[in-house]
Design a protein around this motif. Sequence first.
Motif, mmCIF file in Angstrom:
data_model
loop_
_atom_site.group_PDB
_atom_site.id
_atom_site.type_symbol
_atom_site.label_atom_id
_atom_site.label_comp_id
_atom_site.label_asym_id
_atom_site.label_seq_id
_atom_site.Cartn_x
_atom_site.Cartn_y
_atom_site.Cartn_z
ATOM 1 N N THR A 12 0.816 -1.213 0.000
ATOM 2 C CA THR A 12 0.000 0.000 0.000
ATOM 3 C C THR A 12 0.847 1.259 0.000
ATOM 4 O O THR A 12 0.625 2.166 -0.784
ATOM 5 C CB THR A 12 -0.949 -0.005 1.213
ATOM 6 O OG1 THR A 12 -1.799 -1.132 1.077
ATOM 7 C CG2 THR A 12 -1.776 1.269 1.262
ATOM 8 N N SER B 109 -10.592 4.118 -2.480
ATOM 9 C CA SER B 109 -9.288 3.988 -3.110
ATOM 10 C C SER B 109 -8.859 2.527 -3.130
ATOM 11 O O SER B 109 -8.514 1.983 -4.181
ATOM 12 C CB SER B 109 -8.271 4.823 -2.331
ATOM 13 O OG SER B 109 -6.981 4.611 -2.831
ATOM 14 N N ASN B 110 -8.903 1.889 -1.967
ATOM 15 C CA ASN B 110 -8.521 0.476 -1.905
ATOM 16 C C ASN B 110 -9.441 -0.417 -2.758
ATOM 17 O O ASN B 110 -8.941 -1.218 -3.565
ATOM 18 C CB ASN B 110 -8.468 0.022 -0.430
ATOM 19 C CG ASN B 110 -8.525 -1.485 -0.274
ATOM 20 O OD1 ASN B 110 -9.491 -2.024 0.248
ATOM 21 N ND2 ASN B 110 -7.503 -2.169 -0.749
ATOM 22 N N MET B 112 -11.112 0.379 -5.410
ATOM 23 C CA MET B 112 -10.860 0.623 -6.838
ATOM 24 C C MET B 112 -9.601 -0.114 -7.286
ATOM 25 O O MET B 112 -9.558 -0.674 -8.373
ATOM 26 C CB MET B 112 -10.712 2.117 -7.109
ATOM 27 C CG MET B 112 -12.060 2.797 -7.282
ATOM 28 S SD MET B 112 -11.877 4.516 -7.751
ATOM 29 C CE MET B 112 -11.502 4.379 -9.490
ATOM 30 N N LYS B 113 -8.590 -0.100 -6.419
ATOM 31 C CA LYS B 113 -7.362 -0.827 -6.756
ATOM 32 C C LYS B 113 -7.621 -2.337 -6.730
ATOM 33 O O LYS B 113 -7.038 -3.089 -7.494
ATOM 34 C CB LYS B 113 -6.237 -0.454 -5.794
ATOM 35 C CG LYS B 113 -5.743 0.963 -5.985
ATOM 36 C CD LYS B 113 -4.599 1.263 -5.037
ATOM 37 C CE LYS B 113 -4.463 2.758 -4.798
ATOM 38 N NZ LYS B 113 -3.755 3.038 -3.555
ATOM 39 N N GLU B 119 -4.616 -4.356 -5.650
ATOM 40 C CA GLU B 119 -4.533 -4.664 -4.215
ATOM 41 C C GLU B 119 -5.643 -5.638 -3.811
ATOM 42 O O GLU B 119 -6.584 -5.855 -4.553
ATOM 43 C CB GLU B 119 -4.756 -3.374 -3.379
ATOM 44 C CG GLU B 119 -3.594 -2.436 -3.333
ATOM 45 C CD GLU B 119 -3.876 -1.217 -2.450
ATOM 46 O OE1 GLU B 119 -4.956 -1.152 -1.817
ATOM 47 O OE2 GLU B 119 -3.003 -0.340 -2.407
ATOM 48 N N VAL B 343 -3.587 10.718 -6.644
ATOM 49 C CA VAL B 343 -4.754 10.184 -5.942
ATOM 50 C C VAL B 343 -5.443 9.144 -6.839
ATOM 51 O O VAL B 343 -5.378 9.229 -8.061
ATOM 52 C CB VAL B 343 -5.729 11.326 -5.550
ATOM 53 C CG1 VAL B 343 -6.466 11.868 -6.761
ATOM 54 C CG2 VAL B 343 -6.723 10.841 -4.503
ATOM 55 N N THR B 344 -6.060 8.148 -6.231
ATOM 56 C CA THR B 344 -6.737 7.098 -7.005
ATOM 57 C C THR B 344 -7.915 7.680 -7.791
ATOM 58 O O THR B 344 -8.738 8.356 -7.204
ATOM 59 C CB THR B 344 -7.276 6.005 -6.060
ATOM 60 O OG1 THR B 344 -6.199 5.531 -5.279
ATOM 61 C CG2 THR B 344 -7.906 4.866 -6.845
ATOM 62 N N PRO B 345 -8.008 7.436 -9.066
ATOM 63 C CA PRO B 345 -7.049 6.718 -9.908
ATOM 64 C C PRO B 345 -5.899 7.626 -10.354
ATOM 65 O O PRO B 345 -6.125 8.657 -10.947
ATOM 66 C CB PRO B 345 -7.900 6.300 -11.104
ATOM 67 C CG PRO B 345 -8.994 7.316 -11.188
ATOM 68 C CD PRO B 345 -9.212 7.831 -9.809
ATOM 69 N N SER B 346 -4.705 7.183 -10.082
ATOM 70 C CA SER B 346 -3.503 7.941 -10.426
ATOM 71 C C SER B 346 -3.214 7.815 -11.921
ATOM 72 O O SER B 346 -3.841 7.022 -12.620
ATOM 73 C CB SER B 346 -2.327 7.387 -9.644
ATOM 74 O OG SER B 346 -2.163 6.028 -9.992
ATOM 75 N N HIS B 349 -2.397 4.252 -12.754
ATOM 76 C CA HIS B 349 -3.604 3.435 -12.659
ATOM 77 C C HIS B 349 -4.505 3.678 -13.887
ATOM 78 O O HIS B 349 -5.004 2.735 -14.512
ATOM 79 C CB HIS B 349 -4.306 3.821 -11.343
ATOM 80 C CG HIS B 349 -5.536 3.034 -11.019
ATOM 81 N ND1 HIS B 349 -6.114 3.064 -9.775
ATOM 82 C CD2 HIS B 349 -6.304 2.227 -11.754
ATOM 83 C CE1 HIS B 349 -7.184 2.295 -9.764
ATOM 84 N NE2 HIS B 349 -7.324 1.771 -10.965
ATOM 85 N N GLU B 353 -5.597 1.056 -16.811
ATOM 86 C CA GLU B 353 -7.004 0.766 -17.082
ATOM 87 C C GLU B 353 -7.350 1.045 -18.549
ATOM 88 O O GLU B 353 -8.040 0.259 -19.198
ATOM 89 C CB GLU B 353 -7.853 1.634 -16.141
ATOM 90 C CG GLU B 353 -9.305 1.246 -16.028
ATOM 91 C CD GLU B 353 -9.547 -0.071 -15.300
ATOM 92 O OE1 GLU B 353 -8.565 -0.676 -14.822
ATOM 93 O OE2 GLU B 353 -10.706 -0.501 -15.266
#
Lengths: 455, 360
Positions: A12, B109-110, B112-113, B119, B343-346, B349, B353
């Motif tokens: 993380t 965030s978690n 979405m990953k 993750e 920040v998600t989505p970075s 990321h 995608e």
Amino acid sequence: MTEAFKKYICKTCGLIYDEELGDPDSGLAPGTRFEDIPDDWYCPLCLVGKSDFMLLDSTKEKSPSDSAPKRKAKSRADVLIIGAGYAGWQATENVRQALPDAEISLLTACDGTVYPKPTLSMALSQGRTPDDLKETTADQKAAELNIGVKTLTKVISINAQRKKVMTTSGSYQYDKLILATGAKALTPKVEGNAAKDMLTINDLPAYRRFIEALKGKKSVTLIGGGLIATELAEDLISQSIQVTMVIRGAHLMSQILPEAISQTLEAKLQAKGVQFYKNSELKEMHQSETGYQLHTDQGEQFETDVVVAAIGLAPILDLAKKAKLKTNIGICIDQHCLTSNPDIFAIGDGVESEGVLQAYLEPIRRQAKAIAAYLKGEETHAFKVLPSLIKTKTPSLSIMISPPLHATHGQWESTLMVGDNQRLLYKDGDKVSGFALSGELVTSANALYKELFSA
Amino acid sequence: MISQIVEKDLKPLTVSIDHGQYTTEVLTKIGQAGGFRHHIPSLNNGDLNLFGTIQDMATISEECMSTGFMMWAQTVCAWYIENSENEWLKSEIMPKMVDGEYFGATALSNPMKYFAGIEDLKLSAEETEDGYIINGTLPWVSNLLEGSSNHFFGSIFSVHDHDKNYEKDVMALIPCDLEGLTMKQMVEFIGMEGTGTYSLLFDNVFLPKKYLLADPLKPYLEKIKAGFILLQTGMAAGVIKGSINEMEKANLTLSEINEFLDDSPEELKEDLEDAIELIQTLCEDPFIAGQEYIQSVLEARLLGAEMCKRAADSVMQHTGAKGYLVDAAAQRKMREAYFVIIVTPSIKHLRKEISRLEAA
């Protein structure tokens, strides 16, 4: 002998737990093995649990890919081309020839590799791998043509008023814009848990995926019975792969080829083991133990290893629509390949001229010449839709066809038939608007084409 | 209205918010002025105006993106409730959130990953007859206040049966005052410090079922996804505009030498206008199904982040040493812009995608 200390990284936040150092702040003495850390321990930085750590393997660092000298695209170009398929490169070559001093840039979402696209349906029998098909890289080609190129860059919008295109990595201004954005391969709507595994082949990366999927496999099912599907069938049987074809129409290449010749070809393919399901559409595609289980709307069910759809192309209109260009099925162009905007040209599989779409190479070459001549201020080389002359890549039976541009009111008439050697003309009243030749008669195709269409 | 709030209420607080002061005062003012309402049809005369919320968020972010970020958390949390089928949340929580009496946050965030295969899901729960017993930890959730009964966040957790067998993933709204929920501020960030950001530890936290947002989860996520991402572009548009403002100020005295720089305020302004136009088009209907639309949304979001990168660099170069001073607006804008980038989505990321969608 004790085992060397290891390091673990938090997925993380990237914090590294070093066994040698421990984490005295949370009560872990130096030398505490990761596996000995209590399960309720958490990352001192972001509080996630122990299970979110992974072993840090220093040998697994990736090396950067080697890079050729870059030909950077300028943010302002006299002529800007979008797309690096055959049409994009043809346009670029011809424009460069016509305008030796112009600032030319090419933007493309793909890697811009130059390769012979028609080879994709015959590379297997040629014994060529996807890598063998690469002719030059985008950078090499750009250097050769003295242009700027930016690959892997998707244009997301065109502002026709300000004459610029937007990409996620900045915008590019143009004086003249050429859209060579092409078409995408269609796939049938199919139910089942494996529908997403269906492949299409319309560019080199897709072909590479197909070749990967084919490794060690024995059977392929082709959805569609058009030119590309038929050529792929020929290519696959040359490698002793069992081919099944699911064809919506009543015979092969029914849109361009008279039934008489298709029947001969079908018989030859059947003799080589090709299985046909005609008047049939794929409905379901499921995972099975060894590959896929397919169901058609006619109730046929069978197993196969790989499924490729070749049911046709649909022009990509997204950008043209954002630039508010006139579109129908394709992007509408005139005899100079100009769209409804006087500064934007379009070329290739994505365009429509006089209501006709032609996804062949030959018209693209003439389109590229038309654009180059117009940019140079010459009225020569105006583009006009002509019937195509197509040689199918079907070793089982030589075929050359010039399909009618508008196959609505006329019909095929057989004028000669000696065994496999056939000649048929497409007649609309008294007018001959197309022909089809097979066997040894294909040698007369060029003469016949000239006689009929070059007045 | 919103610009008055910026001048009168936000501007005097910008620097102390940047230093770590968390306040709900400005958020309440924005709520009262209708800034959280445009995209909530049930409280906006049936009108879904996603772009309206984005514009207000941009106006706020132009001055202080920390507040813009909290506004995003607030408005996306209301978006979760509006698109759920939970009438209790819609009548008891959402109106107060939209008015700025309650405060909303998002811990996606978690998840979405997790859905992007980056993750694992960090929260898991055992379902009981009337609720869920949740365990796990969530790093870094913003716009929260310790023990507050007025603060809520949307989150996703996996549900397992008594024998630890995985059953499904669900989404719920979680109040900050639940027993067993510990909130900790573990680290100090270089920006966005006054955004009430906490790590959350769940130790057998019981959440009543009335807080459920979605079960089944997948169709619901499809529904909220485009809105979630598009709303973030308000932060990007604002911080880019704020950077342009600083560059223009710098050009009053430095324009002759600044001409040698790459991204001029004029160029960025023009690109920003184009990008905003694109976003406005995408906002017309955020529920369009299919890959093409969501890809365009991701591209617009990526464009916002890439432009932030240019703006962050250019604002520093245009302002020069003055922008390098402690509490200079330029370096604050730079730090804020980097938040949009990571920040998600970075950016990475988003690129992953988009390339996945393109290969499909």
